[in-house]
Design a protein around this motif. Structure first.
Motif, PDB file in Angstrom:
ATOM      1  N   GLU A 154      95.144  54.284  33.415  1.00 58.00           N
ATOM      2  CA  GLU A 154      96.299  54.316  32.516  1.00 58.00           C
ATOM      3  C   GLU A 154      97.615  54.324  33.300  1.00 58.00           C
ATOM      4  OE1 GLU A 154      95.463  56.978  28.998  1.00 58.00           O
ATOM      5  OE2 GLU A 154      97.432  57.744  29.544  1.00 58.00           O
ATOM      6  N   LYS A 155      97.696  55.242  34.260  1.00 58.61           N
ATOM      7  CA  LYS A 155      98.940  55.414  35.010  1.00 58.61           C
ATOM      8  C   LYS A 155      99.261  54.161  35.823  1.00 58.61           C
ATOM      9  CE  LYS A 155     102.488  57.652  36.580  1.00 58.61           C
ATOM     10  NZ  LYS A 155     103.601  58.008  35.682  1.00 58.61           N
ATOM     11  N   LEU A 156      98.231  53.562  36.439  1.00 58.94           N
ATOM     12  CA  LEU A 156      98.476  52.386  37.279  1.00 58.94           C
ATOM     13  C   LEU A 156      98.963  51.209  36.440  1.00 58.94           C
ATOM     14  CD1 LEU A 156      95.430  52.714  39.704  1.00 58.94           C
ATOM     15  CD2 LEU A 156      97.848  52.998  40.287  1.00 58.94           C
ATOM     16  N   ILE A 157      98.388  51.041  35.242  1.00 57.17           N
ATOM     17  CA  ILE A 157      98.835  49.933  34.391  1.00 57.17           C
ATOM     18  C   ILE A 157     100.273  50.172  33.921  1.00 57.17           C
ATOM     19  CG2 ILE A 157      98.443  48.681  32.219  1.00 57.17           C
ATOM     20  CD1 ILE A 157      95.441  49.271  32.561  1.00 57.17           C
ATOM     21  N   PHE A 158     100.573  51.431  33.536  1.00 62.80           N
ATOM     22  CA  PHE A 158     101.932  51.739  33.072  1.00 62.80           C
ATOM     23  C   PHE A 158     102.961  51.620  34.204  1.00 62.80           C
ATOM     24  CE2 PHE A 158     100.072  54.602  29.580  1.00 62.80           C
ATOM     25  CZ  PHE A 158     100.254  53.626  28.607  1.00 62.80           C
ATOM     26  N   ALA A 159     102.592  52.125  35.389  1.00 62.80           N
ATOM     27  CA  ALA A 159     103.597  52.307  36.441  1.00 62.80           C
ATOM     28  C   ALA A 159     103.793  51.068  37.315  1.00 62.80           C
ATOM     29  CB  ALA A 159     103.222  53.505  37.310  1.00 62.80           C
ATOM     30  N   LEU A 160     102.719  50.324  37.545  1.00 66.74           N
ATOM     31  CA  LEU A 160     102.835  49.196  38.489  1.00 66.74           C
ATOM     32  C   LEU A 160     103.293  47.938  37.758  1.00 66.74           C
ATOM     33  CD1 LEU A 160      99.690  49.792  40.745  1.00 66.74           C
ATOM     34  CD2 LEU A 160     102.076  50.260  41.267  1.00 66.74           C
ATOM     35  N   LYS A 161     104.575  47.675  37.827  1.00 62.73           N
ATOM     36  CA  LYS A 161     105.139  46.516  37.133  1.00 62.73           C
ATOM     37  C   LYS A 161     105.660  45.476  38.123  1.00 62.73           C
ATOM     38  CE  LYS A 161     104.488  48.074  32.966  1.00 62.73           C
ATOM     39  NZ  LYS A 161     103.336  47.588  32.199  1.00 62.73           N
ATOM     40  N   ASP A 162     106.297  45.950  39.174  1.00 64.09           N
ATOM     41  CA  ASP A 162     106.896  44.995  40.124  1.00 64.09           C
ATOM     42  C   ASP A 162     106.783  45.543  41.544  1.00 64.09           C
ATOM     43  OD1 ASP A 162     108.187  42.788  41.089  1.00 64.09           O
ATOM     44  OD2 ASP A 162     110.206  43.603  40.729  1.00 64.09           O
ATOM     45  N   PRO A 163     105.774  45.218  42.316  1.00 59.51           N
ATOM     46  CA  PRO A 163     104.724  44.237  41.995  1.00 59.51           C
ATOM     47  C   PRO A 163     103.718  44.814  41.010  1.00 59.51           C
ATOM     48  CG  PRO A 163     104.292  45.268  44.119  1.00 59.51           C
ATOM     49  CD  PRO A 163     105.608  45.791  43.671  1.00 59.51           C
ATOM     50  N   ALA A 164     103.124  43.911  40.208  1.00 58.88           N
ATOM     51  CA  ALA A 164     102.185  44.346  39.169  1.00 58.88           C
ATOM     52  C   ALA A 164     100.856  44.768  39.775  1.00 58.88           C
ATOM     53  CB  ALA A 164     101.978  43.216  38.168  1.00 58.88           C
ATOM     54  N   TYR A 165     100.114  45.550  39.005  1.00 55.81           N
ATOM     55  CA  TYR A 165      98.788  46.042  39.418  1.00 55.81           C
ATOM     56  C   TYR A 165      97.889  44.870  39.821  1.00 55.81           C
ATOM     57  CZ  TYR A 165      94.658  49.210  38.850  1.00 55.81           C
ATOM     58  OH  TYR A 165      93.524  49.982  39.029  1.00 55.81           O
ATOM     59  N   HIS A 166      97.989  43.754  39.051  1.00 60.33           N
ATOM     60  CA  HIS A 166      97.051  42.646  39.304  1.00 60.33           C
ATOM     61  C   HIS A 166      97.383  41.843  40.566  1.00 60.33           C
ATOM     62  CE1 HIS A 166      99.970  39.695  37.887  1.00 60.33           C
ATOM     63  NE2 HIS A 166     100.117  40.375  36.764  1.00 60.33           N
ATOM     64  N   SER A 167      98.522  42.181  41.206  1.00 61.85           N
ATOM     65  CA  SER A 167      98.856  41.463  42.452  1.00 61.85           C
ATOM     66  C   SER A 167      98.423  42.275  43.680  1.00 61.85           C
ATOM     67  CB  SER A 167     100.353  41.170  42.499  1.00 61.85           C
ATOM     68  OG  SER A 167     101.086  42.389  42.575  1.00 61.85           O
ATOM     69  N   PHE A 168      97.549  43.231  43.481  1.00 61.32           N
ATOM     70  CA  PHE A 168      96.981  44.043  44.566  1.00 61.32           C
ATOM     71  C   PHE A 168      98.051  44.726  45.440  1.00 61.32           C
ATOM     72  CE2 PHE A 168      93.672  41.076  43.432  1.00 61.32           C
ATOM     73  CZ  PHE A 168      92.498  41.818  43.508  1.00 61.32           C
ATOM     74  N   PRO A 169      99.009  45.446  44.828  1.00 56.49           N
ATOM     75  CA  PRO A 169      99.988  46.165  45.651  1.00 56.49           C
ATOM     76  C   PRO A 169      99.290  47.327  46.377  1.00 56.49           C
ATOM     77  CG  PRO A 169     100.192  46.828  43.368  1.00 56.49           C
ATOM     78  CD  PRO A 169      99.168  45.722  43.395  1.00 56.49           C
ATOM     79  N   PRO A 170      99.861  47.788  47.503  1.00 61.17           N
ATOM     80  CA  PRO A 170      99.222  48.884  48.256  1.00 61.17           C
ATOM     81  C   PRO A 170      98.928  50.093  47.383  1.00 61.17           C
ATOM     82  CG  PRO A 170     101.060  47.972  49.500  1.00 61.17           C
ATOM     83  CD  PRO A 170     101.074  47.297  48.163  1.00 61.17           C
ATOM     84  N   GLU A 171      99.847  50.435  46.463  1.00 62.69           N
ATOM     85  CA  GLU A 171      99.609  51.609  45.619  1.00 62.69           C
ATOM     86  C   GLU A 171      98.372  51.436  44.745  1.00 62.69           C
ATOM     87  OE1 GLU A 171     102.901  52.933  43.187  1.00 62.69           O
ATOM     88  OE2 GLU A 171     101.623  54.304  42.057  1.00 62.69           O
ATOM     89  N   GLY A 172      98.188  50.231  44.224  1.00 63.12           N
ATOM     90  CA  GLY A 172      97.014  49.968  43.380  1.00 63.12           C
ATOM     91  C   GLY A 172      95.722  50.134  44.173  1.00 63.12           C
ATOM     92  N   VAL A 173      95.698  49.537  45.363  1.00 61.51           N
ATOM     93  CA  VAL A 173      94.496  49.627  46.214  1.00 61.51           C
ATOM     94  C   VAL A 173      94.258  51.087  46.619  1.00 61.51           C
ATOM     95  CG1 VAL A 173      93.481  48.897  48.412  1.00 61.51           C
ATOM     96  CG2 VAL A 173      94.799  47.265  47.033  1.00 61.51           C
ATOM     97  N   PHE A 174      95.352  51.787  46.947  1.00 59.41           N
ATOM     98  CA  PHE A 174      95.241  53.188  47.362  1.00 59.41           C
ATOM     99  C   PHE A 174      94.681  54.053  46.220  1.00 59.41           C
ATOM    100  CE2 PHE A 174      96.879  57.490  47.969  1.00 59.41           C
ATOM    101  CZ  PHE A 174      96.577  57.719  49.303  1.00 59.41           C
ATOM    102  N   ALA A 175      95.246  53.888  45.017  1.00 56.81           N
ATOM    103  CA  ALA A 175      94.809  54.716  43.885  1.00 56.81           C
ATOM    104  C   ALA A 175      93.394  54.333  43.441  1.00 56.81           C
ATOM    105  CB  ALA A 175      95.798  54.597  42.726  1.00 56.81           C
ATOM    106  N   ASN A 176      93.037  53.051  43.547  1.00 52.18           N
ATOM    107  CA  ASN A 176      91.643  52.667  43.263  1.00 52.18           C
ATOM    108  C   ASN A 176      90.697  53.371  44.236  1.00 52.18           C
ATOM    109  OD1 ASN A 176      92.574  50.951  41.309  1.00 52.18           O
ATOM    110  ND2 ASN A 176      91.878  49.058  42.289  1.00 52.18           N
ATOM    111  N   THR A 177      91.104  53.437  45.508  1.00 49.05           N
ATOM    112  CA  THR A 177      90.276  54.117  46.514  1.00 49.05           C
ATOM    113  C   THR A 177      90.137  55.600  46.172  1.00 49.05           C
ATOM    114  OG1 THR A 177      91.192  52.558  48.114  1.00 49.05           O
ATOM    115  CG2 THR A 177      89.966  54.432  49.010  1.00 49.05           C
ATOM    116  N   LEU A 178      91.240  56.190  45.679  1.00 50.47           N
ATOM    117  CA  LEU A 178      91.176  57.579  45.205  1.00 50.47           C
ATOM    118  C   LEU A 178      90.122  57.712  44.102  1.00 50.47           C
ATOM    119  CD1 LEU A 178      92.095  60.473  44.522  1.00 50.47           C
ATOM    120  CD2 LEU A 178      94.085  59.497  43.344  1.00 50.47           C
ATOM    121  N   GLY A 179      90.103  56.755  43.193  1.00 54.16           N
ATOM    122  CA  GLY A 179      89.099  56.773  42.122  1.00 54.16           C
ATOM    123  C   GLY A 179      87.680  56.740  42.686  1.00 54.16           C
TER     124      GLY A 179
END
Lengths: 284, 284
Positions: B178-203
């Motif tokens: 939920e948080k990643l979809i809401f928060a990651l807009k630019d760059p978007a979650y689907h463009s594999f930004p470091p935060e997205g990869v990092f938080a997925n790894t946390l998951g």
């Protein structure tokens, strides 16, 4: 008998809840979303939740508890393993098709694949699930694996099956969350539209089905008792009364020695209510 | 000894993974998000994942396996139950504060509460978790509940604890999504930004921690053996060698009679490796 009735009560709670989860998924995609199709559009994507919930949750949930059905204890272990493997095969097949649907949809619309946590966990789960099925098939269903190998692998097989079932539930809840945030724009998800409330309820049904399956499978008194009667045909099922008696006898005695016995299925089966091997087995 | 080493290997895998999950959550909110604060802004929201992962996942995971630590088997059951209850109390408290943080943040920013599946499942889990803690405290820690009641409630307590732990993990994965979809807009979650990869790894770390805890807690050979020595002080712990021996003896014998024994803690404790009660207990 009390144990038998308790089991039946749980079963007639679990099955309708699981069925309702599948029905809710179908109503969701047919009534609230675009429907079903196989054309690279959202209609194809919609097969993803339908097949994943039906396969990895409903059918796999039944596959997990199939050994616990008391009226099947008179059937040969091989027959029950074939049913378990058959259900798991169907679940695996549906899971793989559900992945094809979502990859097809993404590729047709140039939507990136595999960026979300849902996709990471889901793909890992399906890969492990296929592996789990193959290991189960070659080590427990086919007659060639040595007893010692079966005894080593069985606790891992039981644990993995349950963990993957739990992971499938978590993945479904993540998938629902993802889809609802993406799809519900006007009215938005946060304004409590009927679709949001409906799909949230679907999520609760999936979780409740999981809770019931985990409860059924973790009660030692509902484990299939050790094979007891060499006179029974291997693939046929005897009378019910004796099996109800078996529930009463096995309740609290926890006598199933896991699938490793199958290796000796041709040999005389002995009823042995001793607990010498109790500590070697997982009762999950 | 082999079982003892196996347990240690699992433990030194599980604890760093759990610790890493907490660390990743902290790095996520401090480095990738706005940081921490208590002012109704996103800084206050950020306490939500930090406290929920620390309490309901890391600390509760440890609380679940605390009876399994072989070197604690020489300590009185009451001491271990106090530690289990203490850890659960801390976990419950952190979970409640984590809810206050998110409700505060929503209310300050006029963001609707309780519309998402994450919030539905999460709130139900925390309410049940508080209930689970209170029942555990009054029935198992305080000395007044009759043995018969403890025996009825214990399998439910064990099952609920594990199911709520699994539900907390699923809720965390939904929350991350939920948080990643809401928060990651630019760059978007689907463009594999470091935060997205990092938080997925946390998951994935959270899921792996859960997998290790479930494995440890579901091995019958690592259950705390039945109380064995009336000469040991109730709240102190004896020497380690004897306990390693106890692991070797109890490995495969599954002798813990669950907490119901505490009712008789003042009475002479008998070492009884017989398995007469094996079927009465959940070995989850």
């Amino acid at each position: 008998m009390e144990s038998y009735r308790g089991f039946l009560a749980l079963l007639v709670s679990a099955l309708p809840v699981g069925f309702l989860a599948v029905l809710f998924t179908l109503i969701w995609v047919l009534h609230y979303r675009e429907g079903l199709g196989w054309d690279g559009t959202a209609l194809e994507f919609n097969w993803h939740p339908v097949l994943a919930v039906t396969g990895l949750i409903f059918i796999q949930g039944i596959a997990i508890i199939v050994y616990r059905l008391p009226w099947t204890w008179k059937c040969s272990k091989f027959l029950m393993k074939s049913i378990h493997a058959g259900l798991s095969a169907v679940a695996t097949l549906l899971a793989v098709i559900s992945l094809v649907a979502v990859f097809d949809f993404h590729n047709a619309g140039s939507i990136p694949n595999m960026y979300s946590l849902h996709s990471w966990v889901g793909l890992i789960a399906v890969i492990l699930y296929v592996l789990q099925f193959l290991i189960g098939f070659f080590i427990f269903l086919l007659p060639w694996a040595p007893l010692s190998l079966r005894e080593v692998i069985m606790p891992i097989h039981v644990y993995s099956g349950l963990f993957l079932f739990g992971t499938a539930i978590a993945t479904a809840l993540m998938g629902l969350t993802e889809k609802l945030i993406f799809a519900l724009k006007d009215p938005a998800y946060h304004s409590f539209p009927p679709e949001g409330v409906f799909a949230n309820t679907l999520g609760l049904l999936i979780l409740l089905f999981g809770a019931l399956i985990f409860w059924i499978v973790s009660r030692p008194q509902w484990k299939r008792p050790k094979e007891s009667d060499s006179t029974l045909p291997k693939s046929n099922c005897g009378n019910t009364e004796r099996m109800e008696g078996a529930v009463a006898i096995s309740s609290g005695s926890n006598t199933d020695r896991s699938d490793s016995e199958l290796n000796n299925e041709g040999a005389t089966r002995k009823r042995n209510l001793g607990l010498d091997d109790a500590g070697q087995r997982s009762t999950m």
